[in-house]
Design a protein around this motif. Structure first.
Motif, PDB file in Angstrom:
ATOM      1  N   MET A   1     124.344  69.711 -37.505  1.00 48.73           N
ATOM      2  CA  MET A   1     123.824  69.281 -36.222  1.00 48.73           C
ATOM      3  C   MET A   1     122.630  68.365 -36.446  1.00 48.73           C
ATOM      4  N   SER A   2     122.538  67.345 -35.625  1.00 52.28           N
ATOM      5  CA  SER A   2     121.362  66.497 -35.682  1.00 52.28           C
ATOM      6  C   SER A   2     121.003  66.080 -34.267  1.00 52.28           C
ATOM      7  N   GLY A   3     119.761  65.702 -34.098  1.00 54.52           N
ATOM      8  CA  GLY A   3     119.309  65.259 -32.789  1.00 54.52           C
ATOM      9  C   GLY A   3     117.810  65.286 -32.703  1.00 54.52           C
ATOM     10  N   SER A   4     117.293  64.704 -31.650  1.00 56.11           N
ATOM     11  CA  SER A   4     115.852  64.683 -31.423  1.00 56.11           C
ATOM     12  C   SER A   4     115.390  66.042 -30.927  1.00 56.11           C
ATOM     13  N   LEU A   5     114.256  66.471 -31.422  1.00 59.48           N
ATOM     14  CA  LEU A   5     113.670  67.749 -31.050  1.00 59.48           C
ATOM     15  C   LEU A   5     113.200  67.713 -29.604  1.00 59.48           C
ATOM     16  N   LEU A   6     113.502  68.765 -28.834  1.00 57.62           N
ATOM     17  CA  LEU A   6     113.001  68.840 -27.461  1.00 57.62           C
ATOM     18  C   LEU A   6     111.623  69.464 -27.451  1.00 57.62           C
ATOM     19  N   ASP A   7     110.732  68.868 -26.689  1.00 57.58           N
ATOM     20  CA  ASP A   7     109.420  69.466 -26.460  1.00 57.58           C
ATOM     21  C   ASP A   7     109.146  69.396 -24.964  1.00 57.58           C
ATOM     22  N   THR A   8     108.008  69.908 -24.566  1.00 58.86           N
ATOM     23  CA  THR A   8     107.718  70.000 -23.136  1.00 58.86           C
ATOM     24  C   THR A   8     107.515  68.644 -22.473  1.00 58.86           C
ATOM     25  N   SER A   9     107.438  67.558 -23.252  1.00 57.57           N
ATOM     26  CA  SER A   9     107.302  66.228 -22.650  1.00 57.57           C
ATOM     27  C   SER A   9     108.660  65.570 -22.407  1.00 57.57           C
ATOM     28  N   ALA A  10     109.760  66.203 -22.824  1.00 59.97           N
ATOM     29  CA  ALA A  10     111.095  65.633 -22.629  1.00 59.97           C
ATOM     30  C   ALA A  10     111.395  65.489 -21.139  1.00 59.97           C
ATOM     31  N   VAL A  11     112.045  64.399 -20.779  1.00 61.34           N
ATOM     32  CA  VAL A  11     112.451  64.154 -19.392  1.00 61.34           C
ATOM     33  C   VAL A  11     113.911  64.580 -19.269  1.00 61.34           C
ATOM     34  N   ILE A  12     114.136  65.638 -18.488  1.00 58.23           N
ATOM     35  CA  ILE A  12     115.468  66.234 -18.370  1.00 58.23           C
ATOM     36  C   ILE A  12     115.790  66.391 -16.885  1.00 58.23           C
ATOM     37  N   LEU A  30     104.893  75.514 -32.456  1.00 55.92           N
ATOM     38  CA  LEU A  30     104.697  74.185 -33.022  1.00 55.92           C
ATOM     39  C   LEU A  30     104.465  73.171 -31.916  1.00 55.92           C
ATOM     40  N   ARG A  31     103.538  72.255 -32.153  1.00 53.04           N
ATOM     41  CA  ARG A  31     103.260  71.194 -31.191  1.00 53.04           C
ATOM     42  C   ARG A  31     103.405  69.844 -31.880  1.00 53.04           C
ATOM     43  N   ALA A  33     102.340  65.916 -31.076  1.00 52.91           N
ATOM     44  CA  ALA A  33     101.539  65.059 -30.198  1.00 52.91           C
ATOM     45  C   ALA A  33     101.044  65.842 -28.982  1.00 52.91           C
ATOM     46  N   GLY A  34     100.715  67.114 -29.192  1.00 53.32           N
ATOM     47  CA  GLY A  34     100.168  67.960 -28.141  1.00 53.32           C
ATOM     48  C   GLY A  34     101.180  68.676 -27.273  1.00 53.32           C
ATOM     49  N   ALA A  35     102.452  68.332 -27.392  1.00 56.57           N
ATOM     50  CA  ALA A  35     103.488  68.958 -26.571  1.00 56.57           C
ATOM     51  C   ALA A  35     104.176  70.063 -27.369  1.00 56.57           C
ATOM     52  N   ALA A  36     104.361  71.221 -26.755  1.00 58.73           N
ATOM     53  CA  ALA A  36     104.985  72.364 -27.421  1.00 58.73           C
ATOM     54  C   ALA A  36     106.476  72.117 -27.636  1.00 58.73           C
ATOM     55  N   VAL A  37     106.956  72.460 -28.834  1.00 59.76           N
ATOM     56  CA  VAL A  37     108.384  72.387 -29.134  1.00 59.76           C
ATOM     57  C   VAL A  37     109.074  73.507 -28.361  1.00 59.76           C
ATOM     58  N   VAL A  38     110.209  73.195 -27.761  1.00 63.51           N
ATOM     59  CA  VAL A  38     110.917  74.157 -26.920  1.00 63.51           C
ATOM     60  C   VAL A  38     111.977  74.877 -27.749  1.00 63.51           C
ATOM     61  N   THR A  39     112.043  76.198 -27.562  1.00 66.59           N
ATOM     62  CA  THR A  39     113.028  77.003 -28.280  1.00 66.59           C
ATOM     63  C   THR A  39     114.051  77.576 -27.299  1.00 66.59           C
ATOM     64  N   ALA A  40     115.075  78.195 -27.852  1.00 69.94           N
ATOM     65  CA  ALA A  40     116.160  78.759 -27.040  1.00 69.94           C
ATOM     66  C   ALA A  40     115.680  79.869 -26.106  1.00 69.94           C
ATOM     67  N   THR A  41     114.487  80.395 -26.324  1.00 65.06           N
ATOM     68  CA  THR A  41     113.975  81.453 -25.457  1.00 65.06           C
ATOM     69  C   THR A  41     113.359  80.911 -24.171  1.00 65.06           C
ATOM     70  N   ALA A  42     113.182  79.587 -24.092  1.00 64.90           N
ATOM     71  CA  ALA A  42     112.546  78.987 -22.917  1.00 64.90           C
ATOM     72  C   ALA A  42     113.464  79.033 -21.698  1.00 64.90           C
ATOM     73  N   ALA A  43     112.899  79.436 -20.580  1.00 61.51           N
ATOM     74  CA  ALA A  43     113.627  79.406 -19.314  1.00 61.51           C
ATOM     75  C   ALA A  43     113.308  78.075 -18.646  1.00 61.51           C
ATOM     76  N   TYR A  44     114.340  77.348 -18.229  1.00 57.78           N
ATOM     77  CA  TYR A  44     114.159  76.070 -17.551  1.00 57.78           C
ATOM     78  C   TYR A  44     114.481  76.223 -16.075  1.00 57.78           C
ATOM     79  N   ALA A  45     113.626  75.644 -15.243  1.00 59.72           N
ATOM     80  CA  ALA A  45     113.847  75.641 -13.798  1.00 59.72           C
ATOM     81  C   ALA A  45     114.170  74.217 -13.356  1.00 59.72           C
ATOM     82  N   THR A  73     113.777  77.251 -36.858  1.00 60.05           N
ATOM     83  CA  THR A  73     113.206  78.125 -35.847  1.00 60.05           C
ATOM     84  C   THR A  73     111.709  77.892 -35.706  1.00 60.05           C
ATOM     85  N   VAL A  74     111.185  78.250 -34.558  1.00 53.08           N
ATOM     86  CA  VAL A  74     109.755  78.275 -34.293  1.00 53.08           C
ATOM     87  C   VAL A  74     109.463  79.659 -33.746  1.00 53.08           C
TER      88      VAL A  74
END
Length: 111
Positions: A1-12, A30-31, A33-45, A73-74
């Motif tokens: 698998m490859s791809g860009s890492l999602l963080d809290t600054s991603a536009v989704i 892990l952060r 550029a100041g934005a937290a890396v998002v993991t599978a445990t994150a709930a998205y609204a 993993t983080v």
């Protein structure tokens, strides 16, 4: 698998034009550029989804992510990539299509 890492600054967004974001800001971990890396445990609204089915509002309200199995993993949870499988869900948990990742962290790529 490859791809860009999602963080809290991603536009989704949801497939109907709503905006998806972490329901809570990840702490620790892990952060980049100041934005937290998002993991599978994150709930998205999802907010602002205008989706209507047979004349009845049926907006997307959440996103359920499936980690890619990259092995990275983080804090013990798999990271999410822009290419991670996901599904936007209504309040009744009806799948309504995959989210659209419009912009993601380009400085870190997982290969």
């Amino acid at each position: 698998m490859s791809g860009s890492l999602l963080d809290t600054s991603a536009v989704i967004g949801c497939p109907h034009g709503g905006r998806a974001a972490p329901a809570t800001t990840p702490t620790g971990g892990l952060r980049i550029a100041g934005a937290a890396v998002v993991t599978a445990t994150a709930a998205y609204a999802v907010t602002g989804c205008p989706h209507i089915v047979d004349g009845v509002p049926s907006p997307c309200v959440s996103v359920r992510w499936t980690p890619d199995g990259s092995g990275i993993t983080v804090d013990g949870a798999p990271v999410l990539l822009a290419t991670s499988a996901a599904q936007c869900l209504s309040a009744a948990l009806v799948p309504q299509g995959p989210p659209v990742v419009q912009a993601a962290q380009r400085k870190v790529t997982v290969r």
